[in-house]
Design a protein around this motif. Structure first.
Motif, PDB file in Angstrom:
ATOM      1  N   MET A 149      61.484  61.851 -96.693  1.00  0.00           N
ATOM      2  CA  MET A 149      61.237  63.121 -96.007  1.00  0.00           C
ATOM      3  C   MET A 149      62.464  64.019 -96.041  1.00  0.00           C
ATOM      4  SD  MET A 149      59.018  61.817 -92.743  1.00  0.00           S
ATOM      5  CE  MET A 149      60.192  60.522 -92.378  1.00  0.00           C
ATOM      6  N   LEU A 150      62.259  65.269 -96.433  1.00  0.00           N
ATOM      7  CA  LEU A 150      63.291  66.303 -96.323  1.00  0.00           C
ATOM      8  C   LEU A 150      62.827  67.251 -95.231  1.00  0.00           C
ATOM      9  CD1 LEU A 150      63.977  67.115-100.088  1.00  0.00           C
ATOM     10  CD2 LEU A 150      64.883  65.243 -98.700  1.00  0.00           C
ATOM     11  N   ALA A 151      63.402  67.121 -94.051  1.00  0.00           N
ATOM     12  CA  ALA A 151      62.940  67.888 -92.885  1.00  0.00           C
ATOM     13  C   ALA A 151      63.841  69.090 -92.622  1.00  0.00           C
ATOM     14  CB  ALA A 151      62.861  66.973 -91.668  1.00  0.00           C
ATOM     15  N   VAL A 207      58.567  62.122-100.418  1.00  0.00           N
ATOM     16  CA  VAL A 207      57.125  62.076-100.175  1.00  0.00           C
ATOM     17  C   VAL A 207      56.635  63.408 -99.630  1.00  0.00           C
ATOM     18  CG1 VAL A 207      55.262  60.936 -98.908  1.00  0.00           C
ATOM     19  CG2 VAL A 207      57.171  59.588 -99.802  1.00  0.00           C
ATOM     20  N   VAL A 208      57.257  63.879 -98.549  1.00  0.00           N
ATOM     21  CA  VAL A 208      56.905  65.177 -97.979  1.00  0.00           C
ATOM     22  C   VAL A 208      58.186  65.961 -97.703  1.00  0.00           C
ATOM     23  CG1 VAL A 208      54.701  64.505 -96.958  1.00  0.00           C
ATOM     24  CG2 VAL A 208      56.796  64.181 -95.647  1.00  0.00           C
ATOM     25  N   VAL A 209      58.087  67.273 -97.833  1.00  0.00           N
ATOM     26  CA  VAL A 209      59.228  68.151 -97.573  1.00  0.00           C
ATOM     27  C   VAL A 209      58.774  69.289 -96.666  1.00  0.00           C
ATOM     28  CG1 VAL A 209      60.289  67.592 -99.793  1.00  0.00           C
ATOM     29  CG2 VAL A 209      58.796  69.579 -99.610  1.00  0.00           C
ATOM     30  N   THR A 215      57.817  66.236-105.063  1.00  0.00           N
ATOM     31  CA  THR A 215      57.250  65.788-103.797  1.00  0.00           C
ATOM     32  C   THR A 215      55.730  65.724-103.868  1.00  0.00           C
ATOM     33  OG1 THR A 215      57.194  66.241-101.417  1.00  0.00           O
ATOM     34  CG2 THR A 215      57.152  68.146-102.886  1.00  0.00           C
ATOM     35  N   ALA A 216      55.142  64.912-102.990  1.00  0.00           N
ATOM     36  CA  ALA A 216      53.685  64.847-102.913  1.00  0.00           C
ATOM     37  C   ALA A 216      53.110  66.031-102.163  1.00  0.00           C
ATOM     38  CB  ALA A 216      53.253  63.538-102.243  1.00  0.00           C
ATOM     39  N   MET A 217      53.866  66.573-101.187  1.00  0.00           N
ATOM     40  CA  MET A 217      53.310  67.650-100.362  1.00  0.00           C
ATOM     41  C   MET A 217      54.419  68.433 -99.667  1.00  0.00           C
ATOM     42  SD  MET A 217      50.608  69.237 -99.361  1.00  0.00           S
ATOM     43  CE  MET A 217      49.331  68.104 -99.917  1.00  0.00           C
ATOM     44  N   ILE A 218      54.194  69.751 -99.534  1.00  0.00           N
ATOM     45  CA  ILE A 218      55.042  70.595 -98.696  1.00  0.00           C
ATOM     46  C   ILE A 218      54.310  70.804 -97.379  1.00  0.00           C
ATOM     47  CG2 ILE A 218      56.229  72.809 -98.474  1.00  0.00           C
ATOM     48  CD1 ILE A 218      56.118  73.026-101.532  1.00  0.00           C
ATOM     49  N   ILE A 259      58.871  66.125 -89.480  1.00  0.00           N
ATOM     50  CA  ILE A 259      57.937  66.958 -90.235  1.00  0.00           C
ATOM     51  C   ILE A 259      56.539  66.779 -89.657  1.00  0.00           C
ATOM     52  CG2 ILE A 259      56.903  67.376 -92.498  1.00  0.00           C
ATOM     53  CD1 ILE A 259      59.450  66.373 -93.778  1.00  0.00           C
ATOM     54  N   VAL A 260      55.809  67.899 -89.518  1.00  0.00           N
ATOM     55  CA  VAL A 260      54.436  67.888 -89.000  1.00  0.00           C
ATOM     56  C   VAL A 260      53.511  68.514 -90.056  1.00  0.00           C
ATOM     57  CG1 VAL A 260      52.908  68.667 -87.148  1.00  0.00           C
ATOM     58  CG2 VAL A 260      55.281  68.052 -86.628  1.00  0.00           C
TER      59      VAL A 260
END
Length: 264
Positions: free
Chosen positions: A184-186, A213-215, A234-237, A247-248
């Protein structure tokens, strides 16, 4: 002007946040902050940070498994490892150095061959703990690699990241290739410090690939402002980061979920 490009994503990222764009599946340009008062010569080829979100059904499948709160720890770890393999495959598609040779086939013929160059192993850098899980199947897609662990802990009050482990060599070459993994990149504090460490030791940001995975927009904005030319896979922004720095909708605490650590 420096900027950021999101390829095959459904979100536009800017300094003001995320604006979902329905039906947009191509390339979108996002500008990073610059000083408008200072005149600058027109660049021949402006650098842009690139964010790739591959539209692969398997990537979407494993992301769904990771998002579910009912996914048990062993399955979470397995899904994260599988997703890491898929994203790393995309990240090294045009990144691995190659060399041309000839090989003899079982039929006695000689065929031209392209091989990954063993003299330039990719330096893979997992951010502990959960960055390790994304690398569990990396040897299947990176034939030659060297691993350098880094560890950071984030203060829950200030959200500032502090290093507790850094195995990077004191001196790096401008030709070195780097792959950083972090689920995660938060807020972006940790990933920026890792890239700072690479650059301060002689590496170049354009030779860095980040797999997550998610950013979230705060991390992407911070990276784009500081390191145009860097690439993120990434899989998803996701759209936001809450007051705790999570991250939400996100995944929860990836390290705790991967290793079965009770979260307090």
């Amino acid at each position: 002007m420096h900027g950021l490009v999101v390829q095959r994503s459904l979100c536009r990222v800017s300094g003001r946040g995320v604006a979902p764009k329905r039906g947009i599946k191509r390339i979108m340009t996002v500008r990073a902050t610059t000083d408008a008062a200072t005149p600058k010569p027109k660049p021949k080829a402006p650098q842009q940070m690139l964010v790739y979100s591959p539209p692969h059904p398997l990537i979407k499948h494993w992301l769904a498994i990771l998002r579910s709160e009912y996914t048990p720890s062993p399955m979470f770890r397995s899904a994260c490892s599988e997703l890491g393999r898929l994203l790393i495959y995309e990240a090294v598609r045009e990144f691995l150095p190659t060399m041309e040779q000839q090989v003899q086939t079982p039929l006695g013929a000689v065929a031209d061959a392209t091989l990954v160059d063993p003299s330039r192993p990719v330096k893979v850098i997992p951010i502990l703990r959960a960055g390790l899980v994304l690398l569990e199947q990396s040897s299947q897609v990176i034939p030659f690699q060297e691993t350098y662990h880094v560890g950071y802990v984030r203060d829950p009050a200030t959200l500032q990241a502090t290093s507790y482990l850094n195995k990077l060599p004191p001196q790096l070459s401008p030709d070195d290739l780097f792959l950083i993994t972090d689920p995660m990149l938060a807020t972006g504090g940790t990933i920026v410090k890792v890239v700072d460490d690479i650059v301060s030791r002689g590496g170049r940001p354009e030779n860095v690939r980040v797999v997550a995975v998610v950013v979230a927009p705060p991390a992407l904005k911070k990276l784009a402002d500081r390191y145009p030319g860097l690439k993120v896979y990434t899989a998803m922004i996701d759209e936001q980061v809450d007051e705790r720095g999570y991250i939400v909708p996100g995944l929860g605490d990836a390290g705790d979920r991967a290793y079965g650590t009770p979260h307090h």
